[in-house]
Design an enzyme around this catalytic site. Structure first.
Site, short mmCIF file in Angstrom:
data_model
loop_
_atom_site.label_atom_id
_atom_site.label_comp_id
_atom_site.label_asym_id
_atom_site.label_seq_id
_atom_site.Cartn_x
_atom_site.Cartn_y
_atom_site.Cartn_z
N LYS A 108 -5.02 1.81 14.71
CA LYS A 108 -6.08 0.62 14.14
C LYS A 108 -6.59 -0.11 15.46
O LYS A 108 -7.72 -0.44 15.49
CB LYS A 108 -5.40 -0.25 13.29
CG LYS A 108 -5.06 0.46 11.95
CD LYS A 108 -4.36 -0.33 11.02
CE LYS A 108 -4.12 0.38 9.79
NZ LYS A 108 -3.08 0.00 8.98
N GLN A 126 1.07 -4.88 7.83
CA GLN A 126 1.16 -3.34 7.85
C GLN A 126 2.32 -3.12 6.87
O GLN A 126 3.63 -3.78 7.24
CB GLN A 126 1.65 -2.94 9.18
CG GLN A 126 1.73 -1.43 9.30
CD GLN A 126 0.66 -0.33 8.93
OE1 GLN A 126 -0.35 -0.95 9.25
NE2 GLN A 126 0.76 0.43 8.30
N ASP A 179 -7.48 -6.04 4.26
CA ASP A 179 -7.15 -4.82 3.35
C ASP A 179 -7.64 -4.99 1.97
O ASP A 179 -7.77 -3.99 1.28
CB ASP A 179 -5.56 -5.12 3.23
CG ASP A 179 -4.82 -3.82 3.75
OD1 ASP A 179 -5.68 -2.74 4.05
OD2 ASP A 179 -3.65 -3.77 3.71
#
Length: 292
Positions: free
Chosen positions: A57, A101, A124
């Site tokens: 990422k 995460q 997200d």
């Protein structure tokens, strides 16, 4: 006569295209906003798979011009410590997207942490407010993986209107938002799961089959309608007799590729799209700063 092999849906290529588009948007907006977009990925503990995802990422951010404000915390970090970090990022004007995460160590409550993130920085797309916007068909940040699937279908000009779509899996991460996005695109949607009776009958009725359950080779050729579009969100690491490990999906690729019309590979299908949409969500929040 043997049927032609399915057309491969190349997630890597589409993700690269999105990154190029985002890079152009950032180049245009940065002089007006006065800073680059910023993404903070928070990781707790030393899960090697998570560490690899986070590095990926951060590399992708650097490639398109997004500043990384990621932080890595030791396993024993407390819920209160993480909540105070999120509060600080919520008020940090350089940060447009925040992502925790997963998975987290067992002593931490992921859902509560997610609720602490400012919904407009929810990279997200999983905050209840953003899921509510999806249910209502309102603009907002969308869950990365299902939205990535929608973008793949759009890129390959696969029409969804009036089609039978089956989603195997009902998680809040993929299955539920996936079904809502398909409904929004005028598909007729069925959600199947571990308690469904006769999965073969349900799956083999699908024009579009999307599977996200995390069970290797769950779907085989007999469960696919000839010519169907098969999107495999599953990512399962399996080890063979020789001790070699590899990634496979929920779909038995070798048997189904001669039945399906379109199919995503694992790896290289949906995975790269999840990261591309994470970046897209961050740039969307960033561009809203200009609007605001």
């Amino acid at each position: 006569m043997e049927r032609e092999t399915a057309k491969l849906i190349d997630g890597k290529a589409v993700a690269a295209k999105i990154q190029t588009e985002l890079s152009a948007v950032i180049t245009k907006l940065q002089p007006q906003i006065g800073r680059p977009p910023g993404l903070a990925v928070l990781m707790v503990g030393d899960n090697p798979a998570s560490a690899a995802y986070v590095r990926g990422k951060e590399r992708a951010c650097a490639k398109v011009g997004i500043a990384s404000f990621g932080q890595h915390f030791p396993t024993e970090t407390t819920q209160a410590e993480l909540e105070s970090v999120i509060a600080a990022l919520n008020s940090d004007e350089r940060v447009d997207g925040i992502l925790v995460q997963l998975p987290l160590p067992d002593h931490l409550d992921a859902a509560t942490l997610l609720h602490q993130i400012d919904p407009d920085k929810d990279a997200d797309g999983l905050h209840p407010l953003n899921l509510g916007r999806l249910v209502r068909g309102e603009p907002g940040l969308r869950s990365c993986t299902p939205y990535g699937v929608m973008r793949l279908l759009q890129e390959y000009e696969i029409s969804l209107k009036g089609k039978q779509a089956v989603v195997v899996g009902r998680s809040i991460l993929v299955g539920k938002p996936m079904a809502l996005m398909l409904l929004e695109a005028d598909a007729t949607v069925t959600i199947a799961h571990s308690r469904s009776h006769d999965l073969k009958a349900i799956a083999s009725n699908a024009d579009i089959l999307i599977t996200a359950v995390g069970r290797p080779n769950l779907i085989d050729a007999q469960m696919i309608k000839p010519g169907a579009v098969v999107v495999d969100v599953g990512m399962n690491r399996i080890t063979d007799e020789s001790g070699n490990s590899r990634l496979v999906g929920d779909v038995n690729f070798d048997s189904t590729k001669n039945v399906a019309g379109f199919i995503t590979p694992v790896p290289g299908g949906v995975g790269p799209m999840t990261v591309a949409i994470l970046l897209q969500n961050t740039v969307y929040s960033y561009s809203m700063k200009k609007e605001g």
